[in-house]
Design an enzyme around this catalytic site. Structure first.
Site, PDB file in Angstrom:
ATOM      1  N   GLU A  47     -11.953 -32.436 -20.390  1.00  0.00           N
ATOM      2  CA  GLU A  47     -10.912 -31.384 -20.171  1.00  0.00           C
ATOM      3  C   GLU A  47     -10.650 -31.193 -18.622  1.00  0.00           C
ATOM      4  O   GLU A  47     -11.274 -30.538 -18.112  1.00  0.00           O
ATOM      5  CB  GLU A  47     -11.188 -30.136 -20.795  1.00  0.00           C
ATOM      6  CG  GLU A  47      -9.936 -29.303 -20.675  1.00  0.00           C
ATOM      7  CD  GLU A  47     -10.224 -27.811 -21.353  1.00  0.00           C
ATOM      8  OE1 GLU A  47     -11.220 -27.629 -22.101  1.00  0.00           O
ATOM      9  OE2 GLU A  47      -9.605 -26.845 -20.891  1.00  0.00           O
ATOM     10  N   ARG A  51      -5.687 -25.693 -13.065  1.00  0.00           N
ATOM     11  CA  ARG A  51      -5.929 -24.646 -12.441  1.00  0.00           C
ATOM     12  C   ARG A  51      -6.150 -24.845 -10.912  1.00  0.00           C
ATOM     13  O   ARG A  51      -6.455 -24.016 -10.297  1.00  0.00           O
ATOM     14  CB  ARG A  51      -7.139 -23.834 -12.876  1.00  0.00           C
ATOM     15  CG  ARG A  51      -7.238 -23.448 -14.222  1.00  0.00           C
ATOM     16  CD  ARG A  51      -8.425 -22.350 -14.411  1.00  0.00           C
ATOM     17  NE  ARG A  51      -8.551 -22.633 -15.816  1.00  0.00           N
ATOM     18  CZ  ARG A  51      -9.764 -22.132 -16.446  1.00  0.00           C
ATOM     19  NH1 ARG A  51     -10.585 -21.622 -15.610  1.00  0.00           N
ATOM     20  NH2 ARG A  51     -10.109 -22.140 -17.572  1.00  0.00           N
ATOM     21  N   THR A  74      -5.753 -25.453 -20.000  1.00  0.00           N
ATOM     22  CA  THR A  74      -4.903 -24.278 -19.176  1.00  0.00           C
ATOM     23  C   THR A  74      -3.418 -24.587 -19.622  1.00  0.00           C
ATOM     24  O   THR A  74      -2.892 -24.428 -18.510  1.00  0.00           O
ATOM     25  CB  THR A  74      -5.320 -24.349 -17.710  1.00  0.00           C
ATOM     26  OG1 THR A  74      -6.890 -24.380 -17.522  1.00  0.00           O
ATOM     27  CG2 THR A  74      -4.985 -22.747 -17.487  1.00  0.00           C
ATOM     28  N   LYS A 134      -9.543 -24.022 -30.712  1.00  0.00           N
ATOM     29  CA  LYS A 134     -10.415 -23.534 -29.954  1.00  0.00           C
ATOM     30  C   LYS A 134     -10.790 -22.141 -29.993  1.00  0.00           C
ATOM     31  O   LYS A 134      -9.883 -21.534 -29.852  1.00  0.00           O
ATOM     32  CB  LYS A 134      -9.874 -23.933 -28.350  1.00  0.00           C
ATOM     33  CG  LYS A 134     -10.478 -23.280 -27.356  1.00  0.00           C
ATOM     34  CD  LYS A 134      -9.938 -23.755 -26.142  1.00  0.00           C
ATOM     35  CE  LYS A 134     -10.153 -22.757 -24.653  1.00  0.00           C
ATOM     36  NZ  LYS A 134      -9.709 -23.233 -23.502  1.00  0.00           N
TER      37      LYS A 134
HETATM   38  C1  3PG Z   1     -12.796 -22.206 -18.983  1.00  0.00           C
HETATM   39  O1  3PG Z   1     -12.175 -20.815 -19.167  1.00  0.00           O
HETATM   40  O2  3PG Z   1     -12.917 -22.375 -17.799  1.00  0.00           O
HETATM   41  C2  3PG Z   1     -13.529 -22.549 -20.033  1.00  0.00           C
HETATM   42  O3  3PG Z   1     -13.301 -21.866 -21.235  1.00  0.00           O
HETATM   43  C3  3PG Z   1     -14.785 -22.897 -19.577  1.00  0.00           C
HETATM   44  O4  3PG Z   1     -15.657 -21.866 -19.613  1.00  0.00           O
HETATM   45  P1  3PG Z   1     -17.355 -21.695 -18.913  1.00  0.00           P
HETATM   46  O5  3PG Z   1     -16.976 -21.979 -17.660  1.00  0.00           O
HETATM   47  O6  3PG Z   1     -17.741 -20.622 -19.445  1.00  0.00           O
HETATM   48  O7  3PG Z   1     -18.085 -23.095 -19.859  1.00  0.00           O
END
Ligand code: 3PG
Length: 213
Positions: A47, A51, A74, A134
């Site tokens: 994934e 961002r 995202t 999710k």
């Molecule tokens: C995020 O918001 O980047 C994902 O949910 C991953 O979260 P993490 O960095 O806590 O694994």
């Protein structure tokens, strides 16, 4: 694409490995090496979060890596969906779910893993046909005990908990009958990516890929 078909495809992606790496990548020039390090370690589904300014280029680069299955995370807007699809993403992930976002994914044939945090949200998505969701942000929402509790009345929804998941607590989720895989960034930490330490990232991926579920 119908939500039912999208969920079937998303389930297949989630079944590839116990962990889906969540990647925040600033530099597209290292994308292929990073993807290869994770795929070699046994984590094919990736994934790439939208961002960073480089994210779409990162998806383009990773989409060319043999054995990788690259999705965009995202996703917030219809434009995000169109851009992700055009860059080569084969699935999408969102922190939540709005009607506009779901419409866009269905219209663009991009299977979506939509985010939920409550039973009502899970029920709403299930009504529309999304049976793979999710759970986000997983730890902040009560972690594995909360997801277990949601699963009691709604066992037909399968989840990929994400947010605060690590090697330490991943097993708590993966042992739940309603958890199909987990998402997490711990397999590609920023310091190892910056150091281009692909062997160390492959080692983390190998460890994650061996988690029982
Ligand atoms: C995020 O918001 O980047 C994902 O949910 C991953 O979260 P993490 O960095 O806590 O694994």
């Amino acid at each position: 694409m119908t939500p039912q078909h999208a969920s079937e495809l998303t389930l297949q992606t989630c079944l590839l490995a116990p962990v889906v790496p969540v990647l925040v990548v600033d530099d597209a020039s290292i994308a292929a090496d990073l993807a290869r390090a994770l795929v070699v370690g046994g984590l094919p589904a990736l994934e790439v979060t939208l961002r960073t300014p480089a994210a779409l280029d990162v998806i383009r680069e990773m989409a060319g890596v043999a054995g990788g299955v690259v999705g965009a995370g995202t996703l917030l807007t219809a434009a995000d969906v169109e851009n992700a699809k055009a860059a080569g993403a084969t699935f999408g992930v969102a922190p939540g779910a709005t009607d506009r976002l779901l419409d866009a994914c269905e219209a663009n044939d991009l299977p979506l893993l939509p985010g939920v945090a409550t039973a009502t949200e899970a029920m709403r998505l299930l009504e529309r046909g999304y049976s793979v969701q999710k759970f986000f942000p997983a730890e902040a929402n009560g972690g594995a005990p909360a997801l277990k509790a949601i699963g009691a009345p709604i066992p037909q929804v399968r989840f990929c908990p994400t947010g605060g998941v690590s090697l330490k607590n991943a097993g708590d989720y993966l042992s739940l009958p309603n958890t199909v895989c987990v998402g997490g960034s711990w397999v590609a930490p920023a310091n190892l990516v910056a150091a281009r330490d692909w062997d160390a990232i492959t080692a983390l991926a190998t460890q994650a890929a061996a988690l029982p579920r």
